[in-house]
Design a protein around this motif. Structure first.
Motif, PDB file in Angstrom:
ATOM      1  N   GLY A 187      -2.090 -12.062  -3.133  1.00 26.00           N
ATOM      2  CA  GLY A 187      -2.086 -10.752  -2.496  1.00 26.00           C
ATOM      3  C   GLY A 187      -2.266  -9.626  -3.494  1.00 26.00           C
ATOM      4  N   THR A 188      -1.614  -9.743  -4.670  1.00 24.95           N
ATOM      5  CA  THR A 188      -1.726  -8.669  -5.655  1.00 24.95           C
ATOM      6  C   THR A 188      -3.138  -8.578  -6.204  1.00 24.95           C
ATOM      7  N   SER A 211       0.804  -1.223   0.000  1.00 26.98           N
ATOM      8  CA  SER A 211       0.000   0.000   0.000  1.00 26.98           C
ATOM      9  C   SER A 211       0.834   1.270   0.000  1.00 26.98           C
ATOM     10  N   LEU A 212       2.143   1.159   0.192  1.00 27.98           N
ATOM     11  CA  LEU A 212       2.979   2.351   0.198  1.00 27.98           C
ATOM     12  C   LEU A 212       3.016   2.988  -1.192  1.00 27.98           C
ATOM     13  N   ARG A 213       3.233   4.285  -1.222  1.00 24.16           N
ATOM     14  CA  ARG A 213       3.266   5.070  -2.465  1.00 24.16           C
ATOM     15  C   ARG A 213       1.934   4.946  -3.217  1.00 24.16           C
ATOM     16  N   TYR A 214       0.865   4.849  -2.472  1.00 23.24           N
ATOM     17  CA  TYR A 214      -0.466   4.749  -3.064  1.00 23.24           C
ATOM     18  C   TYR A 214      -0.869   6.063  -3.717  1.00 23.24           C
ATOM     19  N   SER A 215      -1.545   5.973  -4.843  1.00 20.36           N
ATOM     20  CA  SER A 215      -2.128   7.157  -5.470  1.00 20.36           C
ATOM     21  C   SER A 215      -3.328   6.728  -6.290  1.00 20.36           C
ATOM     22  N   GLY A 237       2.735   0.243  -4.257  1.00 18.21           N
ATOM     23  CA  GLY A 237       3.860  -0.680  -4.175  1.00 18.21           C
ATOM     24  C   GLY A 237       5.156   0.017  -3.825  1.00 18.21           C
ATOM     25  N   LEU A 238       5.929  -0.591  -2.941  1.00 18.85           N
ATOM     26  CA  LEU A 238       7.212  -0.029  -2.530  1.00 18.85           C
ATOM     27  C   LEU A 238       8.337  -0.531  -3.429  1.00 18.85           C
ATOM     28  N   LEU A 239       8.528  -1.836  -3.485  1.00 18.41           N
ATOM     29  CA  LEU A 239       9.573  -2.412  -4.325  1.00 18.41           C
ATOM     30  C   LEU A 239       9.002  -2.838  -5.671  1.00 18.41           C
ATOM     31  N   THR A 240       8.017  -3.746  -5.638  1.00 15.86           N
ATOM     32  CA  THR A 240       7.298  -4.093  -6.856  1.00 15.86           C
ATOM     33  C   THR A 240       6.143  -3.119  -7.011  1.00 15.86           C
TER      34      THR A 240
END
Length: 573
Positions: free
Chosen positions: A410-411, A344-348, A361-364
């Motif tokens: 999960g995705t 959920s990080l860097r969500y927009s 997604g942070l890494l992927t």
């Protein structure tokens, strides 16, 4: 579904015809194209190399001993040889032979990867996206553009560093997705835009207006080797690889899809809120696993006491159980929580001409575009633990094009979450995107009466008092109402939820009664739509209200379908 089929020869492709200007990529021309040359490596070759390295490392002694028996039988008892096997290779001047074997293995891998890449192709026409692959076992997969439910652009962490991305064309049936993996990120974004434009009907309308030939018979707007549309010289493979790697590293440092999401995201989730909400949710997992651990401890203690075990033995057993069971449970809770946070990080979320753009997604990193008319249900929900903070989450039901097992990943589940956590203002902004045409006044009514409930002029038809025992905490909240264009289902007290079902995309509705319900003159209802996290059932409704629901929905759905043209959104204006 994969269909074994022989690839159509390139010579049978439609003759080149120039496409009109309009931002078309060089790959959406009806011709067959190949994926990025590094595709086989990221589709499984990387894992194969790692596994081969582990196997060789663990079996190095046996492998070298085998060659020793072939070339030096007098030293067959090599297993007795002291020191590292590499020392034996050096001591016996077999360096050249060892290097030749390594080079041969590398060449074999390169040949296999080249064959896989050579026979993996795709094309985009005015009616479908198609992928074919395989040499001995050929398969061909096709996604009709008028059935496209969304287009996802995914950048797994290793591929992202190199500047590659995967496109997933989401179909309308089970296991109907078509994957284009992998393409350079710039090309992938252009191809995604073209697929959405073709699916919307914009390409057909533009060609008809210009008098050009139908789509699907296009030509290269730029050379297959990377020539620019401005006539610049084609880029070499080395230049493309270096450029994509630089772009990948820059994107990893600067962030995800900042230029791709335009306009700016309508919701910004503070990192502290996101982490805090997931930690609170993790408390439920901790309580669940903690309960299992306590039961196991009590059962072990009771059993050992009954067998007459002494105090020190019981203590040792408890410590062993704590180490053997407690630590894995802690790791499970931490892993689940971190997976939710990192996804959920860097969500927009932002509106575009082609639909709602979601990035997370942070890494992927994953970027999904949901075209209008592809959302079948929306829910706004809140757990009891989130209530003191005023946090809510928004989920949707949509066609995933995946099998039942794939849909549990999960995705895939993340694609159904359009707002991981947000306050009322955030929820209203997201609903404004998902439900186009809704006015601020209607949003306020939806929130006050639907999400919160309990208003004096509540329009929801709820559980009758005689059946309140079925929902002792939420019987006054548990109910339904019909608004222009949508059916609203409201329920829950510990876990509040409002479900919104657009009438134009409902598949049907049914009511059912068991013997106890029949005696109480109540019934259960279910909205038939695509599967997903949004619940579509209500129980213990008054029988007359349930019958009225059937009649009213039938009339309203006909009118909604007649006036709904969101599936051809680009032809509206």
């Amino acid at each position: 579904m994969s269909i074994p089929s022989a690839p159509t020869p390139d010579s049978q492709a439609a003759p080149p015809t120039a496409l009109p200007a309009g931002g078309s990529s060089s790959l959406a021309d009806g011709e067959w194209h190949r994926m990025h040359p590094l595709t086989p490596l990221f589709k499984g070759g990387l894992v194969l190399i790692i596994v081969a390295g582990i196997v060789i490392s663990n079996m190095r002694d046996r492998i070298i001993n085998f060659f020793v028996q072939q070339f030096a039988p007098e030293e067959a008892a090599y297993t007795e040889y002291p020191g590292d096997p590499i020392d034996w290779v050096l001591a016996n001047n077999l360096i050249l032979l060892a290097l030749l074997i390594v080079v041969g293995i590398v060449v074999l891998f390169i040949v296999v990867f080249w064959v896989v890449w050579r026979f993996h192709q795709f094309r985009i026409t005015g009616s479908h996206v198609e992928v074919r692959k395989g040499l001995l076992f050929r398969s061909q997969r096709r996604a009709p553009l008028d059935r496209v439910q969304g287009v996802n652009l995914t950048r797994p962490f290793p591929a992202r560093i190199i500047g590659l991305a995967k496109i997933e064309v989401v179909g309308a049936g089970t296991d109907s997705n078509v994957d284009l993996e992998y393409l350079a990120t710039g090309k992938a974004e252009a191809v995604r835009a073209d697929i959405l434009r073709l699916a919307s009907g914009a390409r057909s309308a533009r060609l008809a207006a210009s008098g050009a030939v139908p789509p699907g018979a296009g030509a290269y707007a730029a050379g297959q080797q990377g020539a620019g549309v401005d006539g610049s010289a084609p880029m070499t493979r080395r230049d493309q690889l270096v450029g994509s790697m630089n772009a990948g590293v820059s994107g990893l440092i600067e962030g995800v899809d900042l230029a791709d999401v335009a306009p700016e995201s309508v919701v910004k989730i503070p990192t502290g809120r996101l982490i805090g909400s997931q930690l609170i949710s993790a408390l439920l997992w901790a309580l669940l696993f903690g309960g299992i651990f306590v039961v196991a401890m009590v059962a072990t203690f009771t059993g050992m006491t009954a067998d007459g075990e002494t105090g020190p033995e019981i203590v040792v057993a408890m410590i062993g159980l704590a180490l053997g069971m407690g630590i894995p449970l802690v790791i499970a809770v931490v892993g689940i929580t971190w997976a939710q946070i990192s996804r959920s990080l860097r969500y927009s979320i932002a509106p575009t001409n082609d639909g709602i753009r979601l990035t997370f997604g942070l890494l992927t990193t994953v970027t999904e575009t949901l075209p209008p008319g592809r959302i079948f249900a929306v829910s706004v929900s809140q757990s009891l633990l989130w209530r003191p903070f005023g946090w809510w989450t928004v989920r949707i039901n949509r066609m995933s094009g995946k099998s039942a097992s794939q849909a549990q990943s999960g995705t895939a589940q993340q694609f159904n979450t359009v707002l991981p956590v947000g306050k009322r203002a955030d929820v209203e902004r997201v609903l404004g995107l998902i439900l186009p045409g809704i006015t601020p006044e209607e949003l306020t009514q939806l929130w006050e009466h639907g999400v919160i409930g309990g208003q004096p002029d509540d329009a929801f038809r709820t559980v009758p008092r005689r059946a309140a025992w079925r929902h002792p905490l939420s019987w006054k909240r548990h109910g339904w109402t019909l608004v222009p264009g949508s059916l609203l289902l409201r329920k829950g007290w510990l876990w509040r939820q409002l479900a919104i079902f657009p009438l134009a995309r409902m598949q049907g509705i049914s009511i059912a009664q068991g013997p106890i319900s029949r005696a109480q003159a109540v019934a259960s209802m279910q909205v038939h739509s695509v599967t997903g996290p949004v619940s579509s059932t209500l129980s213990a409704l008054d029988r007359e209200d349930a019958q009225a629901l059937i009649d009213e929905v039938a009339r309203a759905a006909v009118n909604a379908v007649t006036h709904d043209h969101s599936h051809r959104w680009a032809e509206q204006g």
